[in-house]
Design a protein around this motif. Structure first.
Motif, PDB file in Angstrom:
ATOM      1  N   THR A 538       0.851  -1.189   0.000  1.00 38.28           N
ATOM      2  CA  THR A 538       0.000   0.000   0.000  1.00 38.28           C
ATOM      3  C   THR A 538       0.885   1.237   0.000  1.00 38.28           C
ATOM      4  O   THR A 538       1.747   1.389   0.861  1.00 38.28           O
ATOM      5  N   ASN A 539       0.640   2.092  -0.979  1.00 33.73           N
ATOM      6  CA  ASN A 539       1.462   3.300  -1.093  1.00 33.73           C
ATOM      7  C   ASN A 539       0.617   4.523  -0.732  1.00 33.73           C
ATOM      8  O   ASN A 539      -0.223   4.955  -1.497  1.00 33.73           O
ATOM      9  N   ASN A 540       0.841   5.059   0.454  1.00 34.44           N
ATOM     10  CA  ASN A 540       0.112   6.264   0.855  1.00 34.44           C
ATOM     11  C   ASN A 540       0.966   7.511   0.717  1.00 34.44           C
ATOM     12  O   ASN A 540       0.630   8.564   1.236  1.00 34.44           O
ATOM     13  N   SER A 541       2.105   7.375   0.028  1.00 36.36           N
ATOM     14  CA  SER A 541       2.978   8.544  -0.114  1.00 36.36           C
ATOM     15  C   SER A 541       2.623   9.285  -1.406  1.00 36.36           C
ATOM     16  O   SER A 541       1.753   8.867  -2.159  1.00 36.36           O
ATOM     17  N   LYS A 542       3.345  10.373  -1.630  1.00 37.53           N
ATOM     18  CA  LYS A 542       3.043  11.176  -2.818  1.00 37.53           C
ATOM     19  C   LYS A 542       3.821  10.689  -4.041  1.00 37.53           C
ATOM     20  O   LYS A 542       3.577  11.122  -5.148  1.00 37.53           O
ATOM     21  N   ASP A 543       4.780   9.803  -3.825  1.00 40.54           N
ATOM     22  CA  ASP A 543       5.623   9.352  -4.936  1.00 40.54           C
ATOM     23  C   ASP A 543       5.337   7.897  -5.296  1.00 40.54           C
ATOM     24  O   ASP A 543       4.790   7.150  -4.494  1.00 40.54           O
TER      25      ASP A 543
END
Ligand SMILES: [Zn+2]
Length: 619
Positions: A538-543
């Motif tokens: 799960t990618n909750n970052s901006k990149d």
């Protein structure tokens, strides 16, 4: 005039703020029936939670009653078997820590490069070479203790003492038995006048490892740091200024109260609460809670307090500790627990907050900080008692660790506190009250409580004392619920042996780094030596986040790579865009599947996007 007018409101907020960390509204318990005919000056009866799982709950309680009677006869082995039929096993490997090491030979190739280049950087006086390499080593290989120490040394050299403190503090949180981390940490803290932090860190070692020869030394140090802090506080020009200038002001009175010291502060705050709250006076229940509390407090390692255990007539699930060992527990919490071991778990957690002086130290440090900032002090005093500014994860974790030790030392099942949190963490999901918004750490809390019990070999199959609890609270229970608590032993199936059944199995482990979470959510056992992990990224970052599946690996305890195959749609690069979750499967070959145990393996995934994060997840 007393401090009533000043403190009434604030002390109540304080009370909520120093609580066990879960402010669950009375929604869970439902409306209690009012029984005005009650002789004992109580407004409500205690209600047992109702719901679809009441039958399951009664069955569980009945089994634990039988296990208690086996333990009383000395048959711990049979009791443990019985308890295993109703206590869910810990997911394998969850929260397991990689054993700490000082041996650089045991590191893998990547770590060796960081270690070598970082040390070269130090020797050559190259700031970024040294900080970047040692920083990565400390972050990605937390088990290598010298990595943290060297990184702290380099941070200090290049004038970043905060970074040095944060590094050692994090390492000490992971490995609280390591004096080789605590020893360099303490002088760093005191050099920045962080006496409160130094006191708590020293006491943590002194109390958690009472059998260690240096335990007494660190307890004494903790007292000295605390005195140092209070001396500074007393002689602080701002504090004395406020006291002398604002004659008769609310600020002055609050400061004076703080200056009286921890025990007096706690005593006066507790008196305020006792006057404004509705306390339960029913002698049987009061005696019962007090007897358990005093027994637990004896092994808590701090005898300069006059411990007190009070029961507040309130349906909310709550308990809190005021300074000086003044503990309060709500009737709602007493109604919710399934055994005395659970109740003792909550009391132990609160006792731990008290012995670490968490609440007193928090008030004094926040007060001083805000005085320095010139913020109106009384308003600040109210502000700091808001629930969202509660103790925070690290102090809660300290209270959970010591609380569990106190619980186990008293002979109760060591999972008493864990089971309370495990159950409560389910309440928010099912009933969506929004408490998760203010207490996001609860599932993490459940995981590390499991890790504490597993890593320290505490016995989770010991005394529950179901009947003692039922007898003490029985008269206070709402009439309609009394029958539900009567333990009627059902027919009990023999516990099944751990035999392998192909199919889906629970397996859970995860790691989050800078808003990217890689988790193992279950597995499918194919045969005794082969199984497939369900991965979720799960990618909750901006990149963007990406890694090469072919480079993902699994190593065993000796660091040897085991045979694997990654099965996702993306063969060359697995990309997870911002706010996306990608699922994948990762097959493990020729490794025996161990039911109900850790697989003793570590999954390693290296980022290839902008960052260079390495995720190493034991399972
Ligand atoms: Zn707490």
């Amino acid at each position: 005039m007393s401090l009533l007018s000043i403190l009434r409101r604030s002390v109540w907020r304080l009370a909520l703020f120093f609580c066990i960390g879960l402010f669950v509204s009375s929604i869970f318990i439902g409306q209690a029936e009012t029984q005005n005919q009650n002789k004992q000056n109580k407004k409500d009866c205690i209600e047992i939670p109702k719901g679809g799982d009441a039958i399951e709950r009664n069955r569980r309680i009945a089994v634990l009653v039988q296990a208690d009677s086996l333990i009383q006869k000395g048959d711990f082995a049979e009791a443990a078997k019985l308890q295993q039929t109703v206590k869910k096993p810990f997911p394998s490997g969850m929260g397991a820590l990689i054993a700490p090491t000082r041996d650089s030979e045991s590191l893998d190739g990547g770590a060796n490069v960081y270690w070598r280049d970082g040390q070269d950087g130090l020797k050559q006086g190259l700031e970024s070479k040294s900080l970047i390499n040692l920083g990565k080593l400390s972050e990605n290989y937390p088990e290598f203790i010298p990595g943290h120490i060297k990184f702290a040394e380099a941070s200090l050299r290049w004038n970043q003492p905060e970074k040095a403190i944060a590094t050692l503090d994090r390492a000490y949180g992971l490995y609280p038995d390591r004096l080789d981390i605590l020893e360099p940490l303490l002088p760093l803290l005191t050099s920045k006048k962080l006496f409160v932090e130094a006191s708590v860190a020293s006491r943590q070692f002194g109390l958690n490892y009472p059998e260690h020869p240096d335990s007494a030394k660190y307890k004494k140090l903790a007292d000295e740091y605390l005195n140092q802090f209070l001396n500074d506080f007393r002689t602080d020009a701002l504090v004395t200024g406020v006291i002398s200038i604002f004659n008769g002001s609310r600020e002055r009175k609050v400061l004076e109260l703080i200056l009286k010291g921890e025990s007096d502060f706690g005593k006066e705050s507790a008196e305020e609460i006792k006057q404004s709250a509705s306390l339960v006076t029913e002698p049987k229940l009061v005696d019962y809670i007090n007897t358990i509390g005093q027994k637990l407090a004896k092994s808590a390692g701090r005898d300069d307090f006059n411990y007190e255990f009070n029961i507040v007539q309130d349906k909310a699930l709550n308990a809190f500790a005021l300074p000086g060992g003044k503990i309060f527990i709500n009737t709602g919490t007493i109604a919710d627990v399934e055994s005395e071991a659970e109740l003792a778990g909550i009391l132990s957690h609160e006792i731990a907050h008290a012995v670490f002086s968490h609440s007193y130290l928090k008030i004094t440090t926040e007060t001083k900080t805000n005085l320095l900032k010139g913020i109106s002090f009384f308003k600040t005093f109210l502000d700091i008692t808001k629930p969202e500014l509660s103790f925070g994860r690290s102090l809660e974790q300290q209270a959970d660790v010591l609380g569990t030790r106190i619980l186990a030392a008293a002979g109760y099942s060591a999972d008493g506190l864990y089971r309370v949190f495990d159950r409560w963490s389910g309440y928010d999901k099912n009933r969506s009250t929004g408490w998760l918004d203010t207490h996001p750490a609860s599932s993490e809390r459940v995981r590390y409580l499991q890790a504490i019990i597993a890593n320290r070999n505490y016995n989770r199959y010991s005394l529950e004392k179901i009947e003692a609890l039922a007898a003490a609270r029985g008269e206070l229970l709402c009439a309609v619920d009394k029958t539900e608590l009567d333990p009627k032993p059902p027919s009990i199936k023999k516990p099944e042996e751990n035999k392998l059944i192909p199919g889906d199995v629970p397996l859970k482990a995860l790691l989050t780094k800078e808003d990217v979470t890689i988790s193992i959510n279950g597995a499918k056992v194919i045969s005794s030596g082969n199984y497939v992990l369900n991965l979720e990224i799960t990618n909750n970052s901006k990149d963007d986040f990406a890694f090469v599946p072919a480079f993902a690996k699994v190593a065993n305890a000796e660091g040897k790579r085991v045979s694997t195959a990654f099965t996702s749609k993306a063969d060359k690069l697995l990309l997870v865009t911002p706010n996306e979750t990608v699922k994948a499967n990762f097959a493990i070959y020729q490794q025996p599947w161990r039911p109900n145990a850790s697989q003793d393996l570590i999954l390693e995934i290296k980022e290839v996007t902008k960052g260079t994060r390495v995720f190493r997840i034991p399972f």
